[in-house]
Write an enzyme that holds these catalytic residues in place. Structure first.
Site, PDB file in Angstrom:
ATOM      1  N   LYS A  79      -5.306 -10.584  -5.162  1.00  0.00           N
ATOM      2  CA  LYS A  79      -6.741 -10.575  -5.122  1.00  0.00           C
ATOM      3  C   LYS A  79      -7.309  -9.852  -6.993  1.00  0.00           C
ATOM      4  O   LYS A  79      -8.595 -10.936  -7.092  1.00  0.00           O
ATOM      5  CB  LYS A  79      -7.014  -8.407  -4.524  1.00  0.00           C
ATOM      6  CG  LYS A  79      -6.005  -8.247  -4.001  1.00  0.00           C
ATOM      7  CD  LYS A  79      -6.255  -7.384  -2.223  1.00  0.00           C
ATOM      8  CE  LYS A  79      -5.873  -6.562  -3.657  1.00  0.00           C
ATOM      9  NZ  LYS A  79      -4.151  -5.776  -3.297  1.00  0.00           N
ATOM     10  N   ARG A 105     -10.456  -0.885   2.563  1.00  0.00           N
ATOM     11  CA  ARG A 105      -8.976  -0.161   2.740  1.00  0.00           C
ATOM     12  C   ARG A 105      -8.344   0.808   4.071  1.00  0.00           C
ATOM     13  O   ARG A 105      -7.776   0.697   4.315  1.00  0.00           O
ATOM     14  CB  ARG A 105      -7.963   0.050   1.868  1.00  0.00           C
ATOM     15  CG  ARG A 105      -7.989  -0.225   0.818  1.00  0.00           C
ATOM     16  CD  ARG A 105      -7.432   0.695  -0.850  1.00  0.00           C
ATOM     17  NE  ARG A 105      -6.110   0.459  -1.210  1.00  0.00           N
ATOM     18  CZ  ARG A 105      -6.233  -0.673  -2.440  1.00  0.00           C
ATOM     19  NH1 ARG A 105      -6.944  -0.799  -2.857  1.00  0.00           N
ATOM     20  NH2 ARG A 105      -4.788  -0.674  -2.779  1.00  0.00           N
ATOM     21  N   ARG A 122       3.728  -6.486 -13.378  1.00  0.00           N
ATOM     22  CA  ARG A 122       2.620  -7.164 -13.956  1.00  0.00           C
ATOM     23  C   ARG A 122       2.330  -6.243 -15.306  1.00  0.00           C
ATOM     24  O   ARG A 122       2.235  -5.145 -16.040  1.00  0.00           O
ATOM     25  CB  ARG A 122       1.593  -6.645 -12.862  1.00  0.00           C
ATOM     26  CG  ARG A 122       0.387  -6.315 -13.170  1.00  0.00           C
ATOM     27  CD  ARG A 122      -0.843  -6.187 -11.962  1.00  0.00           C
ATOM     28  NE  ARG A 122      -0.331  -5.072 -10.698  1.00  0.00           N
ATOM     29  CZ  ARG A 122      -0.668  -4.904 -10.040  1.00  0.00           C
ATOM     30  NH1 ARG A 122      -2.238  -5.685  -9.354  1.00  0.00           N
ATOM     31  NH2 ARG A 122      -0.032  -3.921  -9.046  1.00  0.00           N
ATOM     32  N   ARG A 156       0.549  -0.595 -15.360  1.00  0.00           N
ATOM     33  CA  ARG A 156       0.134   1.101 -14.627  1.00  0.00           C
ATOM     34  C   ARG A 156       1.653   1.511 -14.701  1.00  0.00           C
ATOM     35  O   ARG A 156       2.576   1.427 -14.286  1.00  0.00           O
ATOM     36  CB  ARG A 156      -0.719   0.087 -13.598  1.00  0.00           C
ATOM     37  CG  ARG A 156      -1.959  -0.221 -14.239  1.00  0.00           C
ATOM     38  CD  ARG A 156      -2.092  -0.971 -12.831  1.00  0.00           C
ATOM     39  NE  ARG A 156      -1.981  -0.359 -11.082  1.00  0.00           N
ATOM     40  CZ  ARG A 156      -2.372  -1.082  -9.858  1.00  0.00           C
ATOM     41  NH1 ARG A 156      -2.838  -1.699 -10.074  1.00  0.00           N
ATOM     42  NH2 ARG A 156      -2.467  -0.524  -8.965  1.00  0.00           N
ATOM     43  N   ARG A 186       1.920   2.819  -1.968  1.00  0.00           N
ATOM     44  CA  ARG A 186       1.178   2.418  -1.466  1.00  0.00           C
ATOM     45  C   ARG A 186       1.601   1.207  -0.011  1.00  0.00           C
ATOM     46  O   ARG A 186       0.416   0.819   0.307  1.00  0.00           O
ATOM     47  CB  ARG A 186       1.216   1.486  -2.780  1.00  0.00           C
ATOM     48  CG  ARG A 186       1.020   2.008  -3.792  1.00  0.00           C
ATOM     49  CD  ARG A 186       1.733   1.396  -4.823  1.00  0.00           C
ATOM     50  NE  ARG A 186       0.277   0.770  -6.143  1.00  0.00           N
ATOM     51  CZ  ARG A 186       0.513  -0.264  -6.590  1.00  0.00           C
ATOM     52  NH1 ARG A 186       1.643  -0.318  -7.370  1.00  0.00           N
ATOM     53  NH2 ARG A 186      -0.034  -0.963  -7.161  1.00  0.00           N
TER      54      ARG A 186
HETATM   55  P1  ADP Z   1      -3.699  -2.568  -5.807  1.00  0.00           P
HETATM   56  O1  ADP Z   1      -4.330  -4.232  -7.120  1.00  0.00           O
HETATM   57  O2  ADP Z   1      -2.555  -2.361  -6.529  1.00  0.00           O
HETATM   58  O3  ADP Z   1      -3.684  -3.249  -4.880  1.00  0.00           O
HETATM   59  P2  ADP Z   1      -5.481  -1.147  -6.960  1.00  0.00           P
HETATM   60  O4  ADP Z   1      -5.951  -1.527  -7.959  1.00  0.00           O
HETATM   61  O5  ADP Z   1      -6.511  -1.586  -5.800  1.00  0.00           O
HETATM   62  O6  ADP Z   1      -3.580  -1.428  -6.081  1.00  0.00           O
HETATM   63  O7  ADP Z   1      -5.727   0.302  -6.450  1.00  0.00           O
HETATM   64  C1  ADP Z   1      -4.749   1.317  -7.408  1.00  0.00           C
HETATM   65  C2  ADP Z   1      -5.183   2.590  -6.325  1.00  0.00           C
HETATM   66  O8  ADP Z   1      -6.079   3.849  -6.580  1.00  0.00           O
HETATM   67  C3  ADP Z   1      -4.728   2.659  -4.901  1.00  0.00           C
HETATM   68  O9  ADP Z   1      -3.460   3.314  -4.558  1.00  0.00           O
HETATM   69  C4  ADP Z   1      -5.588   3.924  -4.084  1.00  0.00           C
HETATM   70  O10 ADP Z   1      -4.484   5.444  -4.889  1.00  0.00           O
HETATM   71  C5  ADP Z   1      -6.397   4.010  -4.960  1.00  0.00           C
HETATM   72  N1  ADP Z   1      -7.115   2.979  -4.599  1.00  0.00           N
HETATM   73  C6  ADP Z   1      -8.343   1.947  -5.143  1.00  0.00           C
HETATM   74  N2  ADP Z   1      -8.934   1.511  -3.889  1.00  0.00           N
HETATM   75  C7  ADP Z   1      -8.701   1.860  -2.869  1.00  0.00           C
HETATM   76  C8  ADP Z   1      -9.660   1.998  -1.804  1.00  0.00           C
HETATM   77  N3  ADP Z   1     -10.883   1.251  -0.983  1.00  0.00           N
HETATM   78  N4  ADP Z   1      -9.529   3.885  -1.112  1.00  0.00           N
HETATM   79  C9  ADP Z   1      -8.835   4.227  -1.302  1.00  0.00           C
HETATM   80  N5  ADP Z   1      -7.979   4.326  -2.472  1.00  0.00           N
HETATM   81  C10 ADP Z   1      -7.964   3.630  -3.263  1.00  0.00           C
HETATM   82  P1  ADP Z   2      -3.598  -7.085  -6.826  1.00  0.00           P
HETATM   83  O1  ADP Z   2      -4.857  -7.510  -7.382  1.00  0.00           O
HETATM   84  O2  ADP Z   2      -3.456  -7.949  -5.569  1.00  0.00           O
HETATM   85  O3  ADP Z   2      -2.828  -6.310  -6.913  1.00  0.00           O
HETATM   86  P2  ADP Z   2      -2.947  -9.135  -9.195  1.00  0.00           P
HETATM   87  O4  ADP Z   2      -3.684 -10.500  -9.233  1.00  0.00           O
HETATM   88  O5  ADP Z   2      -3.041  -7.951 -10.058  1.00  0.00           O
HETATM   89  O6  ADP Z   2      -2.395  -8.127  -7.282  1.00  0.00           O
HETATM   90  O7  ADP Z   2      -1.286  -9.653  -8.764  1.00  0.00           O
HETATM   91  C1  ADP Z   2      -0.097  -8.926  -9.510  1.00  0.00           C
HETATM   92  C2  ADP Z   2       0.216  -9.727  -9.946  1.00  0.00           C
HETATM   93  O8  ADP Z   2       1.150 -11.025  -9.766  1.00  0.00           O
HETATM   94  C3  ADP Z   2       0.630  -9.936 -11.880  1.00  0.00           C
HETATM   95  O9  ADP Z   2       1.402  -9.884 -12.562  1.00  0.00           O
HETATM   96  C4  ADP Z   2      -0.339 -11.619 -11.269  1.00  0.00           C
HETATM   97  O10 ADP Z   2       0.054 -12.236 -13.184  1.00  0.00           O
HETATM   98  C5  ADP Z   2       1.021 -12.523 -10.868  1.00  0.00           C
HETATM   99  N1  ADP Z   2       0.449 -12.876  -9.759  1.00  0.00           N
HETATM  100  C6  ADP Z   2      -0.499 -13.038  -8.919  1.00  0.00           C
HETATM  101  N2  ADP Z   2      -0.799 -14.242  -8.219  1.00  0.00           N
HETATM  102  C7  ADP Z   2      -0.162 -15.054  -8.365  1.00  0.00           C
HETATM  103  C8  ADP Z   2       0.883 -15.875  -7.583  1.00  0.00           C
HETATM  104  N3  ADP Z   2       0.076 -17.221  -6.813  1.00  0.00           N
HETATM  105  N4  ADP Z   2       2.017 -16.313  -8.096  1.00  0.00           N
HETATM  106  C9  ADP Z   2       2.881 -15.631  -9.104  1.00  0.00           C
HETATM  107  N5  ADP Z   2       2.266 -14.533  -9.364  1.00  0.00           N
HETATM  108  C10 ADP Z   2       1.153 -14.405  -8.957  1.00  0.00           C
END
Ligand code: ADP
Ligand code: ADP
Ligand code: ZN
Length: 216
Positions: free
Chosen positions: A14, A88, A127, A161, A172
């Protein structure tokens, strides 16, 4: 102008796609995860309240994230908003619908990024991000051109992270399946859902998202 949601489990890609859309289309990424992490880094009251919850991989309360989104939305976005990691829960989805309609805006697409669990472990444990500009990298699939130096801004302040470990990822993912995946049905029923294959290369995923955006 388009307002879209990127929906998918942790590691689905994302943030990576949101950053590309910002650059390509002048859209504005609203990531509640980034906002919360910023609050923790600054040591605010909010940061202290959410720190433990996030470290465990649980969701913070709906009130907190809805408040954050509401505050940022009031700034407006000419190219539209990319909601990343929000909503979420169904309650957050309803709140977003109300916020948009109150400000005379619409939700144009919800893009479900489909990735299987096995791939997510590899995605999340590899990541790292640039602490200066937020660019997202991966040890294997997307390393920096020069080790330890951000391609985008040249910073050497690379971050990992604390919650990107296999154990926390389990929590998660459970939170995602229990509380967030019902949104897939919710937006499907509203006719707003489009799925893309999140396992494809970053460029291919970007093209698939562009198709959805340019369709309607
Ligand atoms: P990821 O990119 O791995 O999906 P995020 O960076 O979006 O994770 O979120 C990290 C943490 O922040 C989540 O595990 C949760 O604890 C909190 N968080 C983020 N967005 C939300 C949301 N919309 N509702 C509740 N908790 C959230
Ligand atoms: P999210 O915001 O959904 O948690 P991220 O964009 O941070 O996900 O991506 C998670 C990890 O996967 C990062 O290290 C990123 O560089 C890698 N990644 C993202 N998209 C791809 C893809 N299409 N193929 C391979 N690796 C990817
Ligand atoms: Zn950078």
């Amino acid at each position: 102008m388009k307002n879209i949601i990127l929906l998918g489990p942790p590691g689905a890609g994302k943030g990576t796609q949101a950053k590309r859309l910002e650059e390509a289309r002048g859209m504005v990424q609203l990531s509640t995860g980034d906002m919360l992490k910023e609050a923790i880094a600054k040591g605010t009251d909010l940061g202290r309240r959410v720190e433990g919850i996030m470290a465990r991989g649980e969701l913070v309360t709906d009130e907190i994230v809805i408040g954050l989104i509401e505050a940022r939305m009031s700034d407006g976005a000419r190219g539209g908003f990319i909601f990343d990691g929000f909503p979420r829960t169904l309650k957050q989805a309803d709140a977003l619908g109300e916020l948009l309609s109150r400000t005379g805006q619409s939700l144009d697409a919800v893009i479900e990024m489909q990735v299987d669990d096995a791939a997510l472990v590899a995605r999340v444990t590899g990541r790292f991000t640039c602490g200066n500009c937020g660019a997202v990298y991966h040890d294997v699939t997307h390393p920096t051109r020069v080790a330890g130096v951000c391609d985008a801004c040249g910073s050497t302040n690379m971050k990992r992270r604390a919650d990107d470990n296999e154990e926390t990822l389990k929590t998660r993912l459970m939170e995602y399946y229990k509380k967030t995946s019902p949104l897939i049905g919710y937006y499907h029923a509203k006719g707003q859902l489009s799925a893309v294959d999140g396992l494809a290369d970053v460029e291919v995923v970007a093209d698939a998202i562009a198709k959805v955006l340019d369709k309607g």
